[in-house]
Every structure is written in structure tokens, then in C-alpha cells.
Design a protein around this motif. Structure first.
Motif, PDB file in Angstrom:
ATOM      1  N   GLN A  46       0.826  -1.211   0.000  1.00  0.00           N
ATOM      2  CA  GLN A  46       0.000   0.000   0.000  1.00  0.00           C
ATOM      3  C   GLN A  46       0.858   1.258   0.000  1.00  0.00           C
ATOM      4  OE1 GLN A  46      -3.629  -0.178   2.161  1.00  0.00           O
ATOM      5  NE2 GLN A  46      -3.983  -2.250   1.411  1.00  0.00           N
ATOM      6  N   ASP A  47       2.056   1.166   0.573  1.00  0.00           N
ATOM      7  CA  ASP A  47       2.984   2.302   0.509  1.00  0.00           C
ATOM      8  C   ASP A  47       3.661   2.421  -0.859  1.00  0.00           C
ATOM      9  OD1 ASP A  47       2.491   3.278   3.041  1.00  0.00           O
ATOM     10  OD2 ASP A  47       4.097   2.117   3.983  1.00  0.00           O
ATOM     11  N   ILE A  48       3.679   1.347  -1.617  1.00  0.00           N
ATOM     12  CA  ILE A  48       4.167   1.409  -2.996  1.00  0.00           C
ATOM     13  C   ILE A  48       3.115   2.046  -3.891  1.00  0.00           C
ATOM     14  CG2 ILE A  48       4.707  -0.002  -5.033  1.00  0.00           C
ATOM     15  CD1 ILE A  48       6.010  -2.036  -3.112  1.00  0.00           C
ATOM     16  N   PHE A  49       1.889   1.609  -3.720  1.00  0.00           N
ATOM     17  CA  PHE A  49       0.814   1.938  -4.645  1.00  0.00           C
ATOM     18  C   PHE A  49       0.215   3.323  -4.447  1.00  0.00           C
ATOM     19  CE2 PHE A  49      -3.810   1.791  -5.520  1.00  0.00           C
ATOM     20  CZ  PHE A  49      -3.783   1.555  -6.890  1.00  0.00           C
ATOM     21  N   ASN A  50      -0.168   3.639  -3.217  1.00  0.00           N
ATOM     22  CA  ASN A  50      -1.018   4.810  -2.999  1.00  0.00           C
ATOM     23  C   ASN A  50      -0.360   6.158  -3.267  1.00  0.00           C
ATOM     24  OD1 ASN A  50      -3.721   3.810  -2.114  1.00  0.00           O
ATOM     25  ND2 ASN A  50      -2.430   2.653  -0.715  1.00  0.00           N
ATOM     26  N   PRO A  51       0.927   6.367  -2.983  1.00  0.00           N
ATOM     27  CA  PRO A  51       1.520   7.663  -3.354  1.00  0.00           C
ATOM     28  C   PRO A  51       1.477   7.923  -4.859  1.00  0.00           C
ATOM     29  CG  PRO A  51       2.892   6.568  -1.713  1.00  0.00           C
ATOM     30  CD  PRO A  51       1.868   5.566  -2.160  1.00  0.00           C
ATOM     31  N   LEU A  52       1.476   6.864  -5.666  1.00  0.00           N
ATOM     32  CA  LEU A  52       1.376   7.015  -7.117  1.00  0.00           C
ATOM     33  C   LEU A  52      -0.078   7.160  -7.556  1.00  0.00           C
ATOM     34  CD1 LEU A  52       3.966   4.288  -8.171  1.00  0.00           C
ATOM     35  CD2 LEU A  52       4.295   6.762  -8.246  1.00  0.00           C
ATOM     36  N   LYS A  53      -0.960   6.423  -6.931  1.00  0.00           N
ATOM     37  CA  LYS A  53      -2.371   6.419  -7.307  1.00  0.00           C
ATOM     38  C   LYS A  53      -3.063   7.712  -6.927  1.00  0.00           C
ATOM     39  CE  LYS A  53      -6.289   4.245  -8.529  1.00  0.00           C
ATOM     40  NZ  LYS A  53      -7.335   5.236  -8.382  1.00  0.00           N
ATOM     41  N   GLY A  54      -2.597   8.335  -5.834  1.00  0.00           N
ATOM     42  CA  GLY A  54      -3.282   9.527  -5.341  1.00  0.00           C
ATOM     43  C   GLY A  54      -4.348   9.168  -4.329  1.00  0.00           C
TER      44      GLY A  54
END
Length: 427
Positions: A338-346
């Protein structure tokens, strides 16, 4: 590779699901094909998914991932493809689905999903996911059917601070100010007051207006049956929606959500209402800095309310590679993923063990959104599957399209009431 401890847990989960396992399976590496079905094909969401797949490939190098993403904002096209495949006995291994009625009324009630309680219990997720979110992915017996990867906020107003200063306007406090003060001031300068895109984004705009006009309690009442769709207050939502659309671009039906966001970034439009995946688009695709290249506020007159949705992935009954799917779901729900994904996803991480307070991962927008998520009143998004069954969402898209042409508020309110009755909404 994942630890032997995790493989032992996986065996327990597989046995609980009735998946056959041969002797010595604990020592075998997870392998085979894994098809991941979603609608993440653009903006930060595509970058986020690709980053997840890259890390998963490092953890499970013998699994071959097929990214079967179908283009079309908010999953409009993907859901149509998915229905055909699921009903035709050709499910992907796992697919993206919004938490709430989109998951439960369509797939869980049809008996097409496998419960994931053992996976949640083995990972301690019953303690690290908010209870309200767990309720959205559960049936009445407490069975859990998908793994949330994020929390999104729907009711966000996007703008560029320097542009507002140049045009001499401020962020409107409510829709009355926007329609009667902000809109004419911008139109006089040749600026589109608010950018709007295709049909689903119009439904997205509508729900923010509904929340503003009705307030939290009456907005929730639309989905529980407590609010009459034909009441003067509910009809006023359509009247306000009409006035806002009059301040928007004429070519909206030909635009994707990214196009409408780009209008704000490039200065041809002043405002846009979009979920916070727009933050991922501004950050990743356009490389803009928060509070400089873009800024945000709660949509007019919704400050103090957080309209939420959550992207999740589940395990279909007939998933071809259930072992690899469970490994993917285990990874997806972890704080690492989730720390990989969410900063990119917004978006915000759904797992509270994620490193949300780390400003190097989660910038000013995320910190502001997290404060709202943890302090504001939480309501569900209709446009993104949280509060209404898919049958209502599909029919409501037609009502939105008809209203965009005839602007008949009373008719739209009456048609919405009929649709709610036909689809069992609030019953």
C-alpha cells in the motif's frame, strides 16, 4: 521469496477454501499464470499498478502476471467485459471492484466470490483495517470477500492557486456563490468556470452537489430510503446541477476525466470536481507540485464530510490459479504494497499499518486527506459503487445523460425515485 511461515499460512487458507494441495506443497514455489483484471490504464493509477506488479514479480518470480486492464474511467467498460466473462465461466484470477454494493449486490450475492476470512485473520487485518471499511466488504454472516488497497475521496475541488489570483476569484464556499459570483466572473474573462468530462464524471459531480444541498443525513437517506427522491430538497439537487452544468464546457461528453483535469492545469478551466486519483495524475503524469501546480479543497459546502470509495480485489470461485491469487491478495493488503501503490495512485492506504505520516511518501495532499478521513463525517460514493447496487448505477447513468439534454429537474427526480424502487434501493 515470502517466508516459510507465510507458505504455511497459505496452506491453511487454501485448505479452508477447499483448494486441493498435494504432499510436499509447502516446499514448492508458487508458480503459473496470474491474470489481474482492472481499469487502471492511465494517470498515477497505471503507474501504481505497474509498481505493484514489479514488486510482486520480485517476490514470486515463477508467477507470470498478465495485466488485463481495460480502458475507461471508473470501470465503465471494464465492468461490462467482466460481467460477460464471469457469467460465461471465464473469470480472471482476480479483479478490481469497488467496496460496497458494487461488490456485494453483484458478485457476492450471486455466489461468485470466495470468502477471505482466513487470509484476514492470518495477517491481523481485522485490527489494521477500519471497521467501517470491513463492513463494506462483508456479508451479513461476517464473511469477507475482497482486499482493499486504498481509500479515495470523491468530493474534491481542484484548482491552480496562481490562476485564481490572476482571475480575481476565490474558492467558492458553496454552489450558490459559484453559480452567481464565480461563474460569471470567469466567463467574462473567457475562462471555463468548471471542467466536466464524460457521463460517469457527471454522476460524480452530481453526488458532490447532492451532498452539499442535502447535507450528510439526507444524502445518506437517498440510499437507505429515508430521503424522498421527489422531495423539494432532492429536486433542488437537480436544479443546482443544472446551474453548474451551465458553467461548464460544451464538449464534456467527448472528454475523459484526465482531459478535464488537464484543462485546470493548463489554465483553460478554473475548477474541476474529481476524486483524488486526480492528485496522482497531477503528481505523476504532469509532475506538478502540491499547493503550487495544483491545490484542492472539499467540494463546495461539503467541508467536514468525506465521501469515500475503496478499490479492492477478490478471489472468484472459479479463479484458474487460486494459489497465486492468494499470494497476490496477501501482498496487496500489506503495508508494503500500500505504501508502494497509494503515493502514485493519489489515494490513502486502507491498511492503517502503512506509513501514512511519512512526508517523503505521502505529500501535503495526502496529509490533508488523511486528516479529513480520520476526523470528518464519512459518507459513501454512489458513482463508485459504495452505496447503490450496480443496477441503480447503470440506470442512473441514463438519467444523468437525459438530464444533460432536457434539464428537467422534476422529471429527473421522479425517474430517480422510480429507479430506486425498481432496483430495491433502500429496501
Amino acid at each position: 521469496m515470502r517466508s516459510i511461515k507465510w507458505l504455511s499460512v497459505l496452506l491453511v487458507v487454501l485448505l479452508a477454501l477447499g483448494v486441493g494441495i498435494g504432499a510436499g506443497a509447502q516446499d514448492e514455489e508458487i508458480s503459473g499464470d496470474l491474470e489481474i483484471f482492472s481499469w487502471w490504464t492511465g494517470g498515477g493509477e497505471e503507474a501504481g499498478l505497474n509498481a505493484l506488479i514489479e514488486r510482486f514479480a520480485e517476490l514470486y518470480p515463477n508467477v507470470t502476471v498478465t495485466n488485463s486492464a481495460v480502458a475507461g474511467g471508473s470501470g465503465v467498460n471494464a465492468r461490462a467485459v467482466l460481467v460477460t466473462r464471469m457469467l460465461g465461466g471465464d473469470p480472471p484470477d482476480t479483479f478490481q471492484v469497488h467496496a460496497g454494493e458494487e461488490l456485494n449486490a453483484l458478485w457476492v450475492d450471486a455466489g461468485l466470490m470466495q470468502p477471505l476470512n482466513e487470509l484476514f485473520e492470518a495477517n491481523g487485518w481485522l485490527d489494521t483495517y477500519p471497521q467501517g471499511l470491513l463492513d463494506l466488504i462483508s456479508d451479513a454472516e461476517g464473511n469477507l470477500y475482497s482486499v482493499p488497497v486504498n481509500i479515495h475521496r470523491s468530493n474534491v475541488l481542484w484548482y491552480v492557486p496562481a490562476n485564481l489570483e490572476e482571475w480575481g476569484v476565490a474558492v467558492p464556499a458553496d454552489w450558490d456563490e459559484f453559480v452567481n459570483v464565480t461563474c460569471p466572473a470567469l466567463q467574462d474573462q473567457g475562462v471555463t468556470p468548471i471542467s466536466v468530462a464524460e457521463n460517469w464524471t457527471q454522476a460524480h459531480l452530481w453526488e458532490s452537489i447532492a451532498l452539499a444541498v442535502l447535507g450528510v443525513e439526507a444524502y445518506n437517506g437517498l440510499w437507505t430510503g429515508a430521503t424522498d427522491w421527489t422531495s423539494p430538497e432532492a429536486t433542488a439537487v437537480w436544479e443546482t446541477f443544472d446551474a453548474v452544468l451551465a458553467c461548464s464546457n460544451d464538449d464534456r461528453n467527448s472528454l475523459a476525466w484526465q482531459d478535464a483535469s488537464l484543462m485546470v492545469a493548463e489554465g483553460t478551466a478554473a475548477f474541476n470536481i474529481m476524486g483524488d486519483w486526480a492528485a496522482g495524475y497531477f503528481l505523476v503524469d504532469l509532475a506538478l507540485e502540491p499547493n503550487e501546480g495544483f491545490a484542492w479543497a472539499a467540494s463546495p459546502a461539503t467541508d467536514g464530510a468525506f465521501m469515500m470509495l475503496s478499490d479492492t480485489f477478490g478471489l472468484p470461485m472459479a479463479a484458474p490459479n487460486q494459489t497465486a491469487t492468494l499470494a497476490w491478495l496477501d501482498f496487496l493488503g500489506s503495508a508494503e504494497a500500500q505504501d508502494i501503490f497509494n503515493p502514485l495512485k493519489g489515494s490513502l492506504p486502507a491498511n492503517t499499518d502503512a506509513d501514512i505520516t511519512n512526508p517523503e511518501l505521502y505529500n501535503a495532499y495526502f496529509q490533508d486527506a488523511f486528516a479529513a478521513w480520520t476526523n470528518d463525517a464519512i459518507v459513501g460514493s454512489q458513482a463508485h459503487g459504495a452505496v447503490a447496487p450496480q443496477a441503480f448505477t447503470n440506470g442512473f447513468a441514463t438519467i444523468i445523460a437525459t438530464f444533460a439534454s432536457d434539464r428537467d429537474a422534476a422529471s429527473a427526480a421522479a425517474n430517480s425515485a422510480t429507479l430506486a424502487l425498481q432496483t430495491g434501493l433502500g429496501m
